[in-house]
Design a protein around this motif. Structure first.
Motif, mmCIF file in Angstrom:
data_model
loop_
_atom_site.group_PDB
_atom_site.id
_atom_site.type_symbol
_atom_site.label_atom_id
_atom_site.label_comp_id
_atom_site.label_asym_id
_atom_site.label_seq_id
_atom_site.Cartn_x
_atom_site.Cartn_y
_atom_site.Cartn_z
ATOM 1 N N UNK A 46 0.458 -1.375 0.006
ATOM 2 C CA UNK A 46 -0.006 -0.086 -0.197
ATOM 3 C C UNK A 46 0.529 1.469 -0.109
ATOM 4 N N UNK A 47 1.870 1.280 0.516
ATOM 5 C CA UNK A 47 3.147 2.367 0.947
ATOM 6 C C UNK A 47 3.360 2.970 -0.699
ATOM 7 N N UNK A 48 3.759 1.848 -1.843
ATOM 8 C CA UNK A 48 4.617 1.678 -3.045
ATOM 9 C C UNK A 48 3.392 2.496 -4.058
ATOM 10 N N UNK A 49 2.227 1.493 -4.014
ATOM 11 C CA UNK A 49 1.281 2.031 -4.326
ATOM 12 C C UNK A 49 0.495 3.072 -4.928
ATOM 13 N N UNK A 50 0.424 3.535 -2.949
ATOM 14 C CA UNK A 50 -0.104 4.948 -2.448
ATOM 15 C C UNK A 50 0.786 6.168 -3.180
ATOM 16 N N UNK A 51 2.136 5.876 -3.235
ATOM 17 C CA UNK A 51 2.914 6.861 -3.874
ATOM 18 C C UNK A 51 3.243 6.838 -5.110
ATOM 19 N N UNK A 71 8.648 2.224 -9.328
ATOM 20 C CA UNK A 71 8.874 2.409 -8.412
ATOM 21 C C UNK A 71 9.476 1.224 -7.876
ATOM 22 N N UNK A 72 10.415 1.214 -7.511
ATOM 23 C CA UNK A 72 11.231 0.063 -6.346
ATOM 24 C C UNK A 72 11.037 0.187 -4.989
ATOM 25 N N UNK A 73 10.847 -0.385 -4.906
ATOM 26 C CA UNK A 73 10.452 -0.670 -2.557
ATOM 27 C C UNK A 73 10.961 -0.978 -2.851
ATOM 28 N N UNK A 74 12.558 -0.911 -1.791
ATOM 29 C CA UNK A 74 12.988 -1.485 -0.930
ATOM 30 C C UNK A 74 13.048 -1.956 0.886
ATOM 31 N N UNK A 92 11.787 5.203 -10.727
ATOM 32 C CA UNK A 92 12.784 4.861 -11.938
ATOM 33 C C UNK A 92 11.906 5.556 -13.023
ATOM 34 N N UNK A 93 13.099 6.876 -13.550
ATOM 35 C CA UNK A 93 12.370 7.380 -14.554
ATOM 36 C C UNK A 93 13.410 7.033 -16.598
ATOM 37 N N UNK A 94 12.368 7.180 -17.404
ATOM 38 C CA UNK A 94 13.007 7.128 -18.629
ATOM 39 C C UNK A 94 13.847 8.044 -18.596
ATOM 40 N N UNK A 95 15.132 7.780 -19.807
ATOM 41 C CA UNK A 95 16.303 8.850 -19.777
ATOM 42 C C UNK A 95 15.652 10.218 -20.411
ATOM 43 N N UNK A 96 14.128 10.142 -21.087
ATOM 44 C CA UNK A 96 13.753 11.538 -21.586
ATOM 45 C C UNK A 96 12.747 11.762 -20.851
ATOM 46 N N UNK A 97 12.598 11.619 -19.149
ATOM 47 C CA UNK A 97 12.015 12.131 -18.343
ATOM 48 C C UNK A 97 12.113 14.169 -18.290
ATOM 49 N N UNK A 98 11.145 15.137 -18.256
ATOM 50 C CA UNK A 98 11.948 15.814 -17.867
ATOM 51 C C UNK A 98 12.717 16.304 -16.776
#
Length: 131
Positions: A46-51, A71-74, A92-98
């Motif tokens: 619920x923490x990762x899905x909420x974020x 989102x990778x949750x550890x 984790x964002x793609x290289x073309x993320x602004x």
């Protein structure tokens, strides 16, 4: 808000929430049939899905595709206390993320209501009632 929780099978516990039923179970080694996540795993998810919903909404509002965002949750677990000591969310964002939105997407994820409740936990009580 009210949920109803019922039981079935060996270790299955179901939360009935409006039109939704959320099945939890224990792994086979814990006496269950592993038909769903364990309650604590569901809590952590619920923490990762909420974020995630905040990140998704942020991107949707700006027309940024989310296909390649994850989102990778550890978790860091303390074997002595059996408690999670640290939880990390890595977006984790793609290289073309602004570039101009990288800090803002972190702030969006930080708006997660589950996280806010962990920082300010509600009072809880458990009672019984004969029916």
């Amino acid at each position: 808000m009210e949920f109803e929780v019922t039981f079935q099978g060996k270790k299955q516990v179901i939360a009935h929430i409006g039109e939704h039923d959320i099945l939890t179970d224990q792994p086979v080694y814990g006496g269950g049939d592993n038909q769903g996540p364990a309650p604590f795993t569901l809590f952590l998810a619920s923490i990762g899905t909420c974020a995630g919903i905040y990140v998704k909404s942020f991107c949707d509002q700006r027309g940024i595709p989310t296909d390649n965002i994850k989102i990778v949750q550890k978790h860091q677990f303390n074997p002595l206390t059996h408690m999670i000591e640290r939880l990390e969310l890595e977006i984790n964002l793609p290289a073309n993320f602004p570039e101009k939105y990288k800090e803002a997407v972190i702030k969006a994820a930080d708006q997660c209501a589950v996280k806010k409740h962990l920082h300010n936990p509600p009072q809880m009580s458990v009672t019984t009632k004969s029916i």
